[in-house]
Design an enzyme around this catalytic site. Structure first.
Site, PDB file in Angstrom:
ATOM      1  N   GLU B  58       4.667 -42.827  -7.823  1.00  0.00           N
ATOM      2  CA  GLU B  58       3.741 -44.012  -7.347  1.00  0.00           C
ATOM      3  C   GLU B  58       2.114 -43.935  -7.491  1.00  0.00           C
ATOM      4  OE1 GLU B  58       6.355 -42.678  -5.841  1.00  0.00           O
ATOM      5  OE2 GLU B  58       7.689 -44.409  -5.281  1.00  0.00           O
ATOM      6  N   HIS B 128      10.695 -47.220   6.600  1.00  0.00           N
ATOM      7  CA  HIS B 128      10.870 -48.251   5.538  1.00  0.00           C
ATOM      8  C   HIS B 128      10.601 -49.578   6.335  1.00  0.00           C
ATOM      9  CE1 HIS B 128      12.180 -45.584   2.536  1.00  0.00           C
ATOM     10  NE2 HIS B 128      13.155 -46.324   1.837  1.00  0.00           N
TER      11      HIS B 128
HETATM   12  C1  LIG Z   1       8.377 -42.159  -2.694  1.00  0.00           C
HETATM   13  C2  LIG Z   1       9.606 -43.019  -2.961  1.00  0.00           C
HETATM   14  N1  LIG Z   1       9.768 -44.037  -3.918  1.00  0.00           N
HETATM   15  C3  LIG Z   1      10.492 -45.020  -4.013  1.00  0.00           C
HETATM   16  C4  LIG Z   1      11.632 -45.122  -2.792  1.00  0.00           C
HETATM   17  C5  LIG Z   1      12.649 -46.242  -3.098  1.00  0.00           C
HETATM   18  N2  LIG Z   1      14.017 -45.202  -3.473  1.00  0.00           N
HETATM   19  C6  LIG Z   1      14.785 -44.977  -2.475  1.00  0.00           C
HETATM   20  S1  LIG Z   1      16.171 -44.018  -3.201  1.00  0.00           S
HETATM   21  C7  LIG Z   1      15.302 -44.090  -4.973  1.00  0.00           C
HETATM   22  C8  LIG Z   1      15.896 -43.458  -6.029  1.00  0.00           C
HETATM   23  C9  LIG Z   1      16.226 -41.935  -5.988  1.00  0.00           C
HETATM   24  O1  LIG Z   1      16.670 -41.355  -6.896  1.00  0.00           O
HETATM   25  P1  LIG Z   1      17.137 -39.951  -6.941  1.00  0.00           P
HETATM   26  O2  LIG Z   1      15.978 -39.042  -6.375  1.00  0.00           O
HETATM   27  O3  LIG Z   1      17.698 -39.456  -8.339  1.00  0.00           O
HETATM   28  O4  LIG Z   1      18.185 -39.952  -5.741  1.00  0.00           O
HETATM   29  P2  LIG Z   1      19.687 -40.540  -5.806  1.00  0.00           P
HETATM   30  O5  LIG Z   1      19.364 -42.105  -5.067  1.00  0.00           O
HETATM   31  O6  LIG Z   1      20.165 -40.630  -7.087  1.00  0.00           O
HETATM   32  O7  LIG Z   1      20.420 -39.780  -4.873  1.00  0.00           O
HETATM   33  C10 LIG Z   1      14.124 -44.857  -4.605  1.00  0.00           C
HETATM   34  C11 LIG Z   1      13.660 -45.386  -5.953  1.00  0.00           C
HETATM   35  C12 LIG Z   1      11.541 -44.075  -1.960  1.00  0.00           C
HETATM   36  N3  LIG Z   1      12.378 -44.149  -0.820  1.00  0.00           N
HETATM   37  N4  LIG Z   1      10.558 -43.271  -2.045  1.00  0.00           N
END
Ligand SMILES: Cc1ncc(C[n+]2csc(CCOP(=O)(O)OP(=O)(O)O)c2C)c(N)n1
Ligand SMILES: Cc1ncc(C[n+]2csc(CCOP(=O)(O)OP(=O)(O)O)c2C)c(N)n1
Ligand SMILES: [Mg+2]
Ligand SMILES: [Mg+2]
Lengths: 315, 323, 315, 323
Positions: B58, B128
């Protein structure tokens, strides 16, 4: 080019020495982060650039903007907070910018400009332009997460951006070895970015490495990372002239000075050519300082001019 | 007339502006798949250079947008959750916002930041569920919280066309709101101009975003008791002080309902302006989240922390009763 | 250990399947990020830990906290927002914590917990304790600058922390290859952290790799990074059960299921042992769900209880 | 009596607390060399595990402190410049602040964040001159802005001993302020309790940090015209509303001077409280930075943007003149 590079390092050196004097005399308020010792990097990098290429700079940024071609009078005027300054006196040492020359401004937040430059370079490509962007930063900046994030974006999207790290051995008082686990180039390589360590005291070596990187970027092959090893000959910031901080030895300083970029490049000129350039630089800076000292201070009533680009929504 | 939802209105504004201006592009997380629906259909229409899926970076992509704006583009960033704005606070407040003045007017940074689903989203809990619009108003970034589909359309358009950074909060509680809209009348809504959402003469209720609906409902509910004017400033900053003053000049009583925390929030600003300039018949009141609020997960607790209709009713009755 | 590992993967799987049902029936409000498919990682990692070791978890965190030993009844109760929940119903799915078991909480901000775990591990050492910390995160998190900064601190200060990346191929809908320039392990190696890619579907392999890393950390040799390759069998979040997002093919999903950790570990047990464990898990979860469903909702008047640890300054 | 400077008082508080409590440690940039002097002498006294020089990794080391606090330590972070707080806003407002509630009271996060030299430092320009205390008050993080050396000592001590995150702003304009101090009287000053810095009967001037000195000077200057009470809340959040109310009950006139931006800043909160609860003889006034202020580099412009004595004099005269 030999002479041009010498002229640039000499110009930066003498500009900085005069700026330090102006800090002492109070004409420059608040002090500066002198670029003394690192001149070869700005000179070599910017010599490889076109006028329409972009740069972002740092808190230690005078060398970059001078090498990219700003008018020294307007730069002095900016440091003195005058209306004729590059930023009309609104920016000061840490924000000197000249958008007409592709200088998107210095940045006072370590590590911030890398992603700004990446975005600007990406936009240039999208707008069909062939210009590249160069972002300068110090060894301290490679510990900032936002810069590392920028490496990822640049590599993923093959952005025509060049990351130039000036490793002067310290972030303020923090030695690079206590601050950087692994290696500096290793950080860029981890993102698949070609990364090289070069001698940052020799402007010709810097120019050669930058030219190769710029060619690569213009050919659509993406970013390159250059670690330029260097040494800061003066204080982190002029406040250190009063408050001595205990982090470097006299021997280390002397070793630094033994590889002075002004001497390294100067030795490539005949004594006569060198004297001529020195005189030319002195005359230029005399005139520039004179113009700056003579120019008007901005009107405090206009303190908030330029706060918004679209002020019309304030009814 | 066709029904237009608030979220669809935002989507339409974005599509129209991408269509109208080559310089506009959108970036953010999962916007290709349109996880939030804000960008539904846009990737196939405009392709990967105009609808740019970003890694979870971000800070870098916010500055990336600033850089792209400095070079002449007009980026729109979608942030999936309101607290991501905390993560990029430096990049917006200290970078994007400051370039114009610091450069002495050499450049502009026309970036729009959109949060579709700001405030509490049922069950998303402590990290959130924030609604940080007052923070951006405080630092002086133009800040918009539309309340209706037509306003969502028109304010997003104006935000994108504005030459400064603008944050657009689209409250989770408003996204599903639908209204009859004659599409031909959709138009830009100027920043900084509020509207009287309901005329009344006894008390002015200032409400933003999804809370405008609550205010209108309460006004109906209390119609037998009092004539309530609902003033929707639309823009948190710059605040339409003249519009507000005109309303309060009629009613001489003031209640603000505000989904941010109480201390130094939006409602505090409205009350401060009231203290400075308005001639009120009774002390004004704020209905806000409590100080330092962290939204607990359990639904009843989450709701208890948000300003609600009951609180608003009580506040209105309070100011009406006072001499 | 074979049986224990099976019990854990099976427990997590069935817990998640029941939790998804509770989302459907409305007992769990707001949905969850199911851990289905990734169970071997939590099971293998936590089997290598002591009770006084610490973990931090993620938005997809149920597996981690179950494997670290929380009471499933209190976990169900937390997801249902009950007073008897781990966090008294204040945290929910993304914040489940049990400090008594060394679970410092899940974190809803991707990439945030790595530096928290690093600080906690450093503090444990400073307090003379021999415990280590493990921080779980996804493939998306390695693009977050703050996590990369944490790698640097951990490496520099030889912190007894273990970085466990669960690479399930996607960050929500974003494929890892479009998001990660270079390699995942390369990011850790750049900081001088030993990094390994292991099969995250096999709990025994995960256990072995974790044991080595934990030994290393306890011996004062610093952090290790494990990339566990895995696959998310279910939705990013249960909202995806209603709003289908178009980013994975049916074939890909089937290929994922072909390496089901429950089957991989289950095949190592006799049919009888396996059936016995399954029955035991079912009984445990029946009881747990019953307790959770029967427990009290918190009082809305206490919505802000716990907001401050030192509330006495509010006069 | 010996003179103690404000900066030296902070240094002394830190040293005393490191001495008194093994769990306390300091981390930050250049604190070993003590570039800001906040940590002068502490590295040689306490060594590298108690005085921890960090790389330029503000986000990670802020969360690192949170983690260390969760494990039982009491970290103090020095931030070299105020805008670094923007960079770690998520880590403070969304992480450190929220752990207590989100965990259901299972843990505490006793971290102190100190900015020695907040606000404008001559010549540091746009990105280094902010004074973002109102932001922390809005999100509910305990926030302190001491005005005198004795208060700097006592409030920093209380901040370190508090079990929640606390931000301590030490304004650049106050660091050099010296006063006669009997060292044996130095003691903790409780958070949330203001003080009357000067008693008066005609108008209450609320001022924080370095502006308390300005308010006192103005009070002296106008002594022939009016009797001015200066109220120093010391803590921005929680605000000592009762102390303030008592002062205003005496004076019935109110001016707030505040070095943050006007909209939804500290002064807005004070005026909002006034609108809700105080019975004033004239509308209150705010003397603040302008909305969205970015401090220009040129000294006269920088000064023009900060609230100053002349503005305060005008505001005081304004509220006195009003009927
Ligand atoms: C800093 C941040 N950016 C975006 C989000 C929204 N978000 C929540 S889970 C996610 C995907 C995370 O992907 P990954 O780290 O691969 O974990 P997975 O969901 O695959 O377990 C996103 C974009 C967030 N919670 N925190
Ligand atoms: C994000 C951030 N952290 C800290 C500072 C304060 N600061 C300014 S310059 C500096 C040192 C930078 O070191 P380096 O990147 O090596 O550049 P150098 O000063 O050596 O040229 C620090 C800590 C800052 N401006 N921004
Ligand atoms: Mg350096
Ligand atoms: Mg993933």
């Amino acid at each position: 080019m030999t002479v041009d590079l010498y002229r640039t390092v000499r110009l930066i050196r003498r500009f900085e020495e005069r700026a330090i004097e102006f800090v002492r005399s109070g004409e420059i308020v608040g002090g500066i982060h002198p670029y003394v010792g690192q001149e070869a990097i700005a000179a070599g990098v910017c010599a490889a650039l076109r006028a329409d290429d972009l740069i972002t700079s740092t808190h230690r940024g005078h060398g970059h903007v001078l090498a990219k071609g700003v008018n020294p009078a307007r730069m002095f005027a900016e440091l003195m907070g005058r209306e004729s300054g590059l930023n009309k006196g609104r920016g000061g040492s840490m924000h000197a910018a000249d958008f007409g020359l592709g200088i998107l401004g210095a940045n006072a937040i370590v590590g911030a400009a890398g992603s700004i430059a990446t975005g600007a370079a990406w936009a240039q490509r999208r707008l069909g332009r062939s210009s590249v962007a160069v972002t300068f930063f110090g060894d301290g900046a490679v510990n900032e997460g936002m810069l590392l994030e920028a490496f990822n974006l640049a590599a993923l999207w093959r952005v025509p951006v060049l990351f130039v790290c000036e490793n002067n051995g310290y972030a303020t008082t923090m030695p690079v070895d206590s601050a950087v686990a692994g290696s500096i180039t290793g950080r860029a390589k981890a993102f698949g970015i070609p990364a090289f360590t070069i001698d940052g005291q020799d402007p010709e070596k810097v120019l050669a490495a930058t030219t190769a990187a710029v060619d690569r970027a213009r050919a659509g092959k993406g970013p390159t990372f250059l670690e330029c090893t260097t040494y800061r000959f003066d204080a982190h910031h002029t406040f250190e002239h009063r408050a001595r901080l205990n982090y470097r030895t006299a021997e280390e300083l002397a070793a630094g000075w033994s590889r002075d970029p002004v001497e390294i490049q100067g030795a490539r000129l005949t004594a006569g050519d060198r004297a001529a350039v020195d005189a030319e630089v002195e005359a230029l800076l005399d005139a520039a300082a004179g113009i700056a000292l003579g120019s008007a201070h901005p009107d405090p009533a206009a303190a908030l001019q330029y706060l918004y680009a679209s002020p019309e929504v304030f009814h | 007339m066709p029904k237009l939802s608030y979220l669809k209105a935002l989507n339409r504004a974005l599509g129209d502006e991408l269509e109208a201006d080559e310089r506009v592009f959108v970036l953010g997380e999962d916007i290709r798949a349109a996880a939030s629906n804000l960008t539904a259909g846009l990737f196939s229409r405009f392709g990967p250079e105009r609808v740019l899926d970003t890694p979870l970076s971000e800070q870098a992509f916010t500055n990336f947008a600033t850089g792209a704006a400095l070079a002449g583009l007009r980026p729109v960033i979608e942030f999936q959750i309101p607290s991501l704005l905390f993560l990029v606070f430096e990049q917006i407040a200290n970078q994007a916002h400051k370039f114009s003045l610091m450069s002495g007017g050499q450049c502009k940074v026309p970036v729009t930041y959109v949060v579709p689903g700001s405030g509490s989203r049922t069950g998303w809990a402590g990290q959130h569920s924030d609604h940080p619009y007052s923070l951006f108003a405080h630092v002086g970034v133009k800040t918009v919280v539309p309340s209706t589909p037509a306003d969502a359309y028109g304010l997003l358009l104006s935000a994108i066309r504005d030459d400064d950074p603008v944050v657009v909060f689209a409250p989770a509680g408003a996204l599903g709101f639908r209204e009859d809209v004659d599409f031909s009348t959709l138009a830009p809504v100027p920043l900084g101009v509020g509207r009287v959402a309901r005329a009344g003469s006894d008390v002015t209720v200032v409400a933003l975003g999804h809370l405008v609906q609550d205010a209108l409902a309460v006004a109906d509910e209390l119609a037998g008791e009092a004539s309530i004017e609902v003033f929707d400033p639309r823009t948190v900053y710059p605040l339409d002080v003249e519009g507000l003053a005109a309303s309060v000049a009629r009613t001489r009583r003031l209640v603000v309902i505000d989904d941010s925390n109480r201390t130094s929030g939006f409602a505090a600003e409205v009350l401060a302006v009231a203290a400075e300039r308005f001639d009120l018949a009774a002390p004004p009141r704020r209905v806000t989240r409590p100080d330092g609020a962290v939204l607990p997960f359990a639904l009843a607790l989450d709701r208890a922390v948000q300003p609600g209709r009951d609180d608003l009713v009580a506040a209105i009755r309070g100011v009406l009763e006072e001499k």
